[in-house]
Design a protein around this motif. Structure first.
Motif, PDB file in Angstrom:
ATOM      1  N   ALA A  45       0.835  -1.205   0.000  1.00 37.01           N
ATOM      2  CA  ALA A  45       0.000   0.000   0.000  1.00 37.01           C
ATOM      3  C   ALA A  45       0.870   1.256   0.000  1.00 37.01           C
ATOM      4  N   ARG A  46       1.955   1.224   0.737  1.00 34.39           N
ATOM      5  CA  ARG A  46       2.846   2.391   0.781  1.00 34.39           C
ATOM      6  C   ARG A  46       3.543   2.595  -0.563  1.00 34.39           C
ATOM      7  N   LYS A  47       3.971   1.513  -1.194  1.00 32.84           N
ATOM      8  CA  LYS A  47       4.613   1.627  -2.507  1.00 32.84           C
ATOM      9  C   LYS A  47       3.635   2.178  -3.535  1.00 32.84           C
ATOM     10  N   LEU A  48       2.385   1.744  -3.489  1.00 28.69           N
ATOM     11  CA  LEU A  48       1.368   2.266  -4.398  1.00 28.69           C
ATOM     12  C   LEU A  48       1.128   3.748  -4.137  1.00 28.69           C
ATOM     13  N   PHE A  49       1.025   4.125  -2.862  1.00 35.07           N
ATOM     14  CA  PHE A  49       0.840   5.532  -2.506  1.00 35.07           C
ATOM     15  C   PHE A  49       2.021   6.369  -2.992  1.00 35.07           C
ATOM     16  N   ASP A  50       3.228   5.901  -2.739  1.00 35.02           N
ATOM     17  CA  ASP A  50       4.423   6.648  -3.145  1.00 35.02           C
ATOM     18  C   ASP A  50       4.525   6.766  -4.662  1.00 35.02           C
ATOM     19  N   ALA A  51       4.072   5.753  -5.378  1.00 34.59           N
ATOM     20  CA  ALA A  51       4.136   5.798  -6.843  1.00 34.59           C
ATOM     21  C   ALA A  51       3.133   6.795  -7.416  1.00 34.59           C
ATOM     22  N   LYS A  52       1.974   6.927  -6.766  1.00 38.36           N
ATOM     23  CA  LYS A  52       0.915   7.774  -7.314  1.00 38.36           C
ATOM     24  C   LYS A  52       0.807   9.150  -6.677  1.00 38.36           C
ATOM     25  N   LYS A  53       1.518   9.406  -5.593  1.00 40.35           N
ATOM     26  CA  LYS A  53       1.325  10.668  -4.879  1.00 40.35           C
ATOM     27  C   LYS A  53       1.733  11.892  -5.695  1.00 40.35           C
ATOM     28  N   PHE A  54       2.560  11.703  -6.677  1.00 41.63           N
ATOM     29  CA  PHE A  54       2.978  12.840  -7.493  1.00 41.63           C
ATOM     30  C   PHE A  54       1.953  13.199  -8.562  1.00 41.63           C
ATOM     31  N   ASP A  55       0.912  12.374  -8.696  1.00 45.07           N
ATOM     32  CA  ASP A  55      -0.174  12.664  -9.628  1.00 45.07           C
ATOM     33  C   ASP A  55      -1.149  13.687  -9.049  1.00 45.07           C
ATOM     34  N   PHE A  56      -0.995  14.014  -7.777  1.00 44.42           N
ATOM     35  CA  PHE A  56      -1.922  14.892  -7.083  1.00 44.42           C
ATOM     36  C   PHE A  56      -1.211  16.172  -6.646  1.00 44.42           C
ATOM     37  N   LYS A  57      -1.987  17.233  -6.532  1.00 39.26           N
ATOM     38  CA  LYS A  57      -1.444  18.493  -6.036  1.00 39.26           C
ATOM     39  C   LYS A  57      -2.214  18.860  -4.777  1.00 39.26           C
ATOM     40  N   LEU A  58      -1.552  18.770  -3.646  1.00 39.73           N
ATOM     41  CA  LEU A  58      -2.179  19.076  -2.369  1.00 39.73           C
ATOM     42  C   LEU A  58      -2.395  20.578  -2.235  1.00 39.73           C
ATOM     43  N   PRO A  59      -3.469  20.986  -1.554  1.00 46.71           N
ATOM     44  CA  PRO A  59      -3.701  22.414  -1.359  1.00 46.71           C
ATOM     45  C   PRO A  59      -2.627  23.022  -0.463  1.00 46.71           C
ATOM     46  N   ALA A  60      -2.166  24.200  -0.843  1.00 48.89           N
ATOM     47  CA  ALA A  60      -1.106  24.852  -0.073  1.00 48.89           C
ATOM     48  C   ALA A  60      -1.485  26.272   0.332  1.00 48.89           C
ATOM     49  N   SER A  61      -2.760  26.602   0.249  1.00 50.34           N
ATOM     50  CA  SER A  61      -3.175  27.962   0.619  1.00 50.34           C
ATOM     51  C   SER A  61      -3.011  28.164   2.119  1.00 50.34           C
ATOM     52  N   LYS A  62      -2.890  29.421   2.511  1.00 48.60           N
ATOM     53  CA  LYS A  62      -2.729  29.740   3.929  1.00 48.60           C
ATOM     54  C   LYS A  62      -3.958  29.313   4.724  1.00 48.60           C
ATOM     55  N   GLU A  63      -5.130  29.437   4.114  1.00 53.35           N
ATOM     56  CA  GLU A  63      -6.365  29.045   4.792  1.00 53.35           C
ATOM     57  C   GLU A  63      -6.378  27.534   5.057  1.00 53.35           C
TER      58      GLU A  63
END
Length: 140
Positions: free
Chosen positions: A44-62
């Motif tokens: 599960a961790r390897k799958l997460f690490d492989a795909k996590k760069f496909d997403f852009k996490l929110p970085a706003s101050k709010e």
């Protein structure tokens, strides 16, 4: 008398074989790959690490401020985490939350079945995880 001595020896030998293996750093360092729950976490961790760069996490101050203020509510479950990410404009937040919680759930299952693992220091636990995460040895 001979039968009593034989019975006593049989009981002692059975108790020796029935003793539980002490699960310490050495045990996890050499045999963790034989645990199906640990392998499920690694997959599960390897799958997460492989795909996590496909997403852009929110970085706003709010978003950061809300996360700092309400971390326990946000990380309570997969749905609340996905809702938080969606609220701040993340695309495919449900898929990201599912990947994140799958690996965390697998780790919790492993720790629940192997509470001795949590007795190791954080550095030792990470060392064991890294050893098997980056190892090419297949589970047996």
């Amino acid at each position: 008398m001979k039968k009593v001595v034989i019975l006593l020896l049989m009981c002692l030998s059975a108790s020796v074989f029935a003793q539980k293996t002490e699960k310490d750093l050495k045990y996890y360092y050499y045999y963790a790959n034989q645990d199906k729950d640990f392998n499920a976490y690694l997959e599960a961790r390897k799958l997460f690490d492989a795909k996590k760069f496909d997403f852009k996490l929110p970085a706003s101050k709010e978003a950061v401020a809300e996360l700092a203020a309400n971390a326990t509510k946000i990380f309570r479950n997969e749905k609340s985490y996905a809702d938080f990410l969606t609220r701040y404009g993340m695309v495919n937040s449900g898929e990201y939350a599912e990947l994140f919680y799958t690996q965390m759930g697998a780790l919790k299952t492993f720790i629940k079945k192997n509470p001795e693992f949590y007795n190791l220091t954080a550095k030792e636990r990470q060392s064991v995880i890294d050893k098997w995460y980056f190892s090419d040895i297949a589970s047996q």
